[in-house]
Motif scaffolding. Structure first.
Motif, PDB file in Angstrom:
ATOM      1  N   GLU A  58    -145.427 -36.644  56.376  1.00  0.00           N
ATOM      2  CA  GLU A  58    -145.684 -36.340  54.973  1.00  0.00           C
ATOM      3  C   GLU A  58    -144.526 -36.823  54.100  1.00  0.00           C
ATOM      4  O   GLU A  58    -144.742 -37.447  53.066  1.00  0.00           O
ATOM      5  N   SER A 113    -144.664 -40.527  53.666  1.00  0.00           N
ATOM      6  CA  SER A 113    -145.682 -40.948  52.705  1.00  0.00           C
ATOM      7  C   SER A 113    -145.194 -40.757  51.275  1.00  0.00           C
ATOM      8  O   SER A 113    -145.355 -41.632  50.429  1.00  0.00           O
ATOM      9  N   LEU A 170    -144.441 -43.681  48.570  1.00  0.00           N
ATOM     10  CA  LEU A 170    -145.090 -43.649  47.261  1.00  0.00           C
ATOM     11  C   LEU A 170    -144.055 -43.784  46.157  1.00  0.00           C
ATOM     12  O   LEU A 170    -144.212 -44.563  45.214  1.00  0.00           O
ATOM     13  N   ALA A 213    -136.128 -36.790  43.915  1.00  0.00           N
ATOM     14  CA  ALA A 213    -137.423 -36.926  43.251  1.00  0.00           C
ATOM     15  C   ALA A 213    -138.538 -36.260  44.047  1.00  0.00           C
ATOM     16  O   ALA A 213    -139.459 -35.670  43.498  1.00  0.00           O
ATOM     17  N   GLN A 214    -138.441 -36.358  45.361  1.00  0.00           N
ATOM     18  CA  GLN A 214    -139.534 -35.856  46.189  1.00  0.00           C
ATOM     19  C   GLN A 214    -139.168 -34.585  46.936  1.00  0.00           C
ATOM     20  O   GLN A 214    -139.963 -34.091  47.747  1.00  0.00           O
TER      21      GLN A 214
END
Lengths: 149, 149
Positions: A8, A11, A15, A34-35
DNA sequence: AAGTTTGCCTATTGAGTAAGTCGACTATTA
DNA sequence: TAATAGTCGACTTACTCAATAGGCAAACTT
């Protein structure tokens, strides 16, 4: 039928890199922020994706990671296979890790697992990072028009 | 996207029980032998399936396990959910273990995972043990006509 | 050239899970 | 009542997952 955290994270990171593809190399730290992915963990993930050929990198200041090819050329299936291995629920129906089933005769379940595998693969293989970027941009436009940079 | 051994064993065992549904209770030992599943391990699996309501049992000689309802009434998804939990690749798109995603905004990946979940669920939910039995019988007829009992 | 920034690589850890084993117990039936 | 078969809980062993850590190597800055 679980996707690992690693898969995950990978991914999400890919992205993010696709979204900023035009902007050149991105620091691990920024992607991490950011993620919301643990930095040192992300480091390993990106390295793995690099070794698999989907990322390139540059060291030193102004360094960072970037996609080795345009987002159109990388599918989510590619990413997940690097992190989690074959998409198939069990090995005997895997395309990448095919293993001979001892119980050849009338293994009806095998047919079912194959069907499942194909359904998963068809979705994840046809979905590229570019698709995700597009969806992301169009959904952002709908909900709000904030452009944070 | 892996199915656990437990999930696979459970599916095989349930198929076996569906094939012999008319014959009354089946011993753990026999199912174990027929499907090549470690006996003590299978014991736990069947117990779990019983607790979930898909099996019933009888003790003593002439005892054994049997489906609590006809094979038409049990799907492969039912079985797998008992053993491995939700079918969804990640919890935020699970129907059974729904969990609020902290990153609500524009989580495009969520849509993709949902698509994947639905594809898997649609296959495994519409496939009942009766379907498998039917496929098993018709494929057995095609390849050979040996009737082992 | 020195120092800073950044990625590269390997090892380790701690927690949890997966797969399987075991021993004793309880219900059924011959 | 003896044999059969399922029930229950504990245990084990190995492995994987998620994450952390330390030092190294390249690249850029001054």
């Amino acid at each position: 039928m679980r996707l690992s955290t690693k898969g995950e994270y990978a991914s999400r990171a890919m992205l993010e890199l696709a979204l900023r593809f035009a902007a050149g190399p991105q620091h691990i730290r920024d992607i991490s922020a950011a993620q919301d992915i643990p930095e040192r963990f992300l480091e390993q993930i990106l390295l793995q994706l690099k070794r698999a050929g989907y990322l390139r990198s540059r060291k030193g200041p102004q360094g960072g990671y970037f996609l080795s090819r345009p987002p159109e050329g990388i599918s989510v299936a590619d990413v997940i296979r690097v992190m989690d291995g074959p998409l198939a629920p069990i090995d005997c129906v895997s395309v990448t890790a095919h293993e001979i089933c001892p119980k050849e005769d009338g293994c009806v379940l095998k047919g079912l697992w194959k069907e499942t595998r194909d359904a998963i693969a068809s979705i994840l293989e046809r979905t590229t990072l570019a698709d995700l970027v597009e969806r992301s941009r169009s959904s952002r436009k709908k909900t709000s028009t904030r452009n944070r940079h």
